[in-house]
Design an enzyme around this catalytic site. Structure first.
Site, PDB file in Angstrom:
ATOM      1  N   ASP A 166       0.783  -1.249   0.000  1.00 20.45           N
ATOM      2  CA  ASP A 166       0.000   0.000   0.000  1.00 20.45           C
ATOM      3  C   ASP A 166       0.818   1.304   0.000  1.00 20.45           C
ATOM      4  O   ASP A 166       0.497   2.228   0.769  1.00 20.45           O
ATOM      5  CB  ASP A 166      -0.970   0.012   1.196  1.00 20.45           C
ATOM      6  CG  ASP A 166      -1.982  -1.120   1.168  1.00 20.45           C
ATOM      7  OD1 ASP A 166      -1.970  -1.913   0.220  1.00 20.45           O
ATOM      8  OD2 ASP A 166      -2.788  -1.214   2.115  1.00 20.45           O
TER       9      ASP A 166
ATOM     10  N   ASP B 286      -4.614  -0.807  -1.774  1.00 20.37           N
ATOM     11  CA  ASP B 286      -5.897  -0.655  -1.081  1.00 20.37           C
ATOM     12  C   ASP B 286      -6.843  -0.003  -2.094  1.00 20.37           C
ATOM     13  O   ASP B 286      -6.501   1.019  -2.693  1.00 20.37           O
ATOM     14  CB  ASP B 286      -5.651   0.271   0.134  1.00 20.37           C
ATOM     15  CG  ASP B 286      -6.546  -0.027   1.311  1.00 20.37           C
ATOM     16  OD1 ASP B 286      -6.821  -1.210   1.597  1.00 20.37           O
ATOM     17  OD2 ASP B 286      -6.986   0.943   1.973  1.00 20.37           O
TER      18      ASP B 286
ATOM     19  N   HIS C 296     -10.844   0.780  -2.526  1.00 22.52           N
ATOM     20  CA  HIS C 296     -12.201   0.750  -1.968  1.00 22.52           C
ATOM     21  C   HIS C 296     -13.236   1.429  -2.865  1.00 22.52           C
ATOM     22  O   HIS C 296     -12.956   2.495  -3.424  1.00 22.52           O
ATOM     23  CB  HIS C 296     -12.222   1.482  -0.629  1.00 22.52           C
ATOM     24  CG  HIS C 296     -11.317   0.919   0.419  1.00 22.52           C
ATOM     25  ND1 HIS C 296     -11.291  -0.408   0.763  1.00 22.52           N
ATOM     26  CD2 HIS C 296     -10.398   1.529   1.221  1.00 22.52           C
ATOM     27  CE1 HIS C 296     -10.402  -0.594   1.731  1.00 22.52           C
ATOM     28  NE2 HIS C 296      -9.837   0.559   2.022  1.00 22.52           N
TER      29      HIS C 296
ATOM     30  N   HIS D 183     -17.699   2.209   0.803  1.00 17.83           N
ATOM     31  CA  HIS D 183     -17.066   1.168   1.618  1.00 17.83           C
ATOM     32  C   HIS D 183     -17.421   1.293   3.091  1.00 17.83           C
ATOM     33  O   HIS D 183     -17.439   2.394   3.651  1.00 17.83           O
ATOM     34  CB  HIS D 183     -15.540   1.211   1.449  1.00 17.83           C
ATOM     35  CG  HIS D 183     -14.857  -0.040   1.897  1.00 17.83           C
ATOM     36  ND1 HIS D 183     -14.116  -0.105   3.056  1.00 17.83           N
ATOM     37  CD2 HIS D 183     -14.855  -1.283   1.353  1.00 17.83           C
ATOM     38  CE1 HIS D 183     -13.660  -1.348   3.188  1.00 17.83           C
ATOM     39  NE2 HIS D 183     -14.093  -2.072   2.174  1.00 17.83           N
TER      40      HIS D 183
ATOM     41  N   HIS E 289     -10.635   6.870   1.984  1.00 15.08           N
ATOM     42  CA  HIS E 289      -9.268   6.793   1.435  1.00 15.08           C
ATOM     43  C   HIS E 289      -9.216   5.739   0.343  1.00 15.08           C
ATOM     44  O   HIS E 289     -10.027   4.808   0.319  1.00 15.08           O
ATOM     45  CB  HIS E 289      -8.261   6.433   2.549  1.00 15.08           C
ATOM     46  CG  HIS E 289      -8.513   5.072   3.127  1.00 15.08           C
ATOM     47  ND1 HIS E 289      -9.448   4.840   4.103  1.00 15.08           N
ATOM     48  CD2 HIS E 289      -7.987   3.856   2.826  1.00 15.08           C
ATOM     49  CE1 HIS E 289      -9.477   3.556   4.386  1.00 15.08           C
ATOM     50  NE2 HIS E 289      -8.605   2.927   3.625  1.00 15.08           N
TER      51      HIS E 289
ATOM     52  N   LYS F 295      -7.085  -4.970  -2.899  1.00 18.33           N
ATOM     53  CA  LYS F 295      -7.825  -5.514  -1.755  1.00 18.33           C
ATOM     54  C   LYS F 295      -8.751  -4.454  -1.200  1.00 18.33           C
ATOM     55  O   LYS F 295      -8.519  -3.257  -1.395  1.00 18.33           O
ATOM     56  CB  LYS F 295      -6.861  -6.017  -0.685  1.00 18.33           C
ATOM     57  CG  LYS F 295      -5.952  -4.920  -0.160  1.00 18.33           C
ATOM     58  CD  LYS F 295      -4.904  -5.489   0.766  1.00 18.33           C
ATOM     59  CE  LYS F 295      -4.000  -4.391   1.269  1.00 18.33           C
ATOM     60  NZ  LYS F 295      -4.694  -3.360   2.045  1.00 18.33           N
TER      61      LYS F 295
ATOM     62  N   CYS G  27      -2.005  -2.830   7.666  1.00 15.08           N
ATOM     63  CA  CYS G  27      -1.914  -3.746   6.528  1.00 15.08           C
ATOM     64  C   CYS G  27      -0.627  -4.561   6.523  1.00 15.08           C
ATOM     65  O   CYS G  27      -0.646  -5.737   6.143  1.00 15.08           O
ATOM     66  CB  CYS G  27      -2.143  -2.991   5.230  1.00 15.08           C
ATOM     67  SG  CYS G  27      -3.872  -2.456   5.104  1.00 15.08           S
TER      68      CYS G  27
HETATM   69  C1  VGL Z   1      -4.626   0.590   5.785  1.00 21.97           C
HETATM   70  C2  VGL Z   1      -6.190   1.467   7.207  1.00 21.97           C
HETATM   71  C3  VGL Z   1      -7.159   1.343   6.247  1.00 21.97           C
HETATM   72  C4  VGL Z   1      -3.203   0.187   5.567  1.00 21.97           C
HETATM   73  C5  VGL Z   1      -5.591   0.446   4.808  1.00 21.97           C
HETATM   74  O1  VGL Z   1      -2.747   0.115   4.402  1.00 21.97           O
HETATM   75  O2  VGL Z   1      -2.498  -0.055   6.578  1.00 21.97           O
HETATM   76  N1  VGL Z   1      -4.933   1.084   6.982  1.00 21.97           N
HETATM   77  N2  VGL Z   1      -6.855   0.839   5.043  1.00 21.97           N
HETATM   78 ZN    ZN Z   2      -8.305   0.890   3.493  1.00 18.28          ZN
END
Ligand code: VGL
Ligand code: ZN
Length: 202
Positions: free
Chosen positions: A12, A50, A52, A56, A85, A110, A155
């Protein structure tokens, strides 16, 4: 160059997790030069993204009256509600422009199902629904994984713990990660990783 059983998983490294982004991780962009350099060392290189939909369930804005960084009860357990996000197709969801994406063999997205979050690169937050990454890595012959990226305590940690449980030999390079650290989440994530047999290195 490390041998072909050794894979690098870059978690990410996206605009929204870097300074100026919607869910900025302090110093998130500082890891990029090292991540780019690591990419040249590994035979198998995977990036996660990431990704979404706007509706979401992990977004506080989709829970009337709820504030970001509070907990909600989901059918699969407690879930942190985040600022919106990494919405599919937005600049925030794009990889940071300094990240070398061309060397990657696979990009795995994901969190694309509206009703369930997915911190881990291997399973969604119900700990059951697979992303397909395990099969990819096994068919590529990878047995050892090195994880880097954002965020250490969400993550990266969830991915590392799942990978260790799946039987991979897992190392997290903490110097090539940055954390959100929400209410002690970093200390807990480090303890969880160690308990799962994940090697933490600088
Ligand atoms: C993440 C919070 C929400 C991450 C992703 O990449 O750590 N954290 N979505
Ligand atoms: Zn996320």
């Amino acid at each position: 160059m490390r041998d072909a059983t050794h894979a690098l998983i870059v978690i990410d490294v996206q605009n929204d997790f870097c300074p100026g982004g919607a869910l900025a991780v302090a110093g998130g962009d500082e890891i990029i030069p090292r991540v780019n350099a690591l990419m040249a060392e590994f035979a198998v290189k995977v990036l996660t993204q990431d990704w979404h939909p706007a509706d979401h369930a992990s977004f506080a804005a989709n829970h009337p009256g709820a504030q970001p960084f509070t907990l909600a009860e989901m059918p699969y357990g407690p879930q942190v509600l985040w600022p919106a996000h990494c919405v599919q197709g937005t600049t925030g969801a794009a990889f940071h422009p300094a990240l070398a994406t061309d060397p990657a063999d696979l990009v795995i997205r994901k969190g694309f199902r509206a009703a369930i979050d997915s911190y881990s690169a291997f399973f969604e937050n119900d700990h059951r629904t697979p992303t397909g990454l395990e099969g990819y890595l096994r068919t590529r012959g990878a047995t050892r994984l090195t994880l880097v990226g954002l965020a250490t305590d969400f993550c990266v940690a969830y991915s590392a713990v799942d990978a260790a449980r799946l039987g991979f030999e897992v190392t997290v390079l903490e110097g090539a990660c940055r954390a959100i650290d929400l209410d002690g989440s970093l200390a807990k994530a480090r303890a969880d990783m160690r308990a799962a047999g994940v090697r933490l290195e600088a």
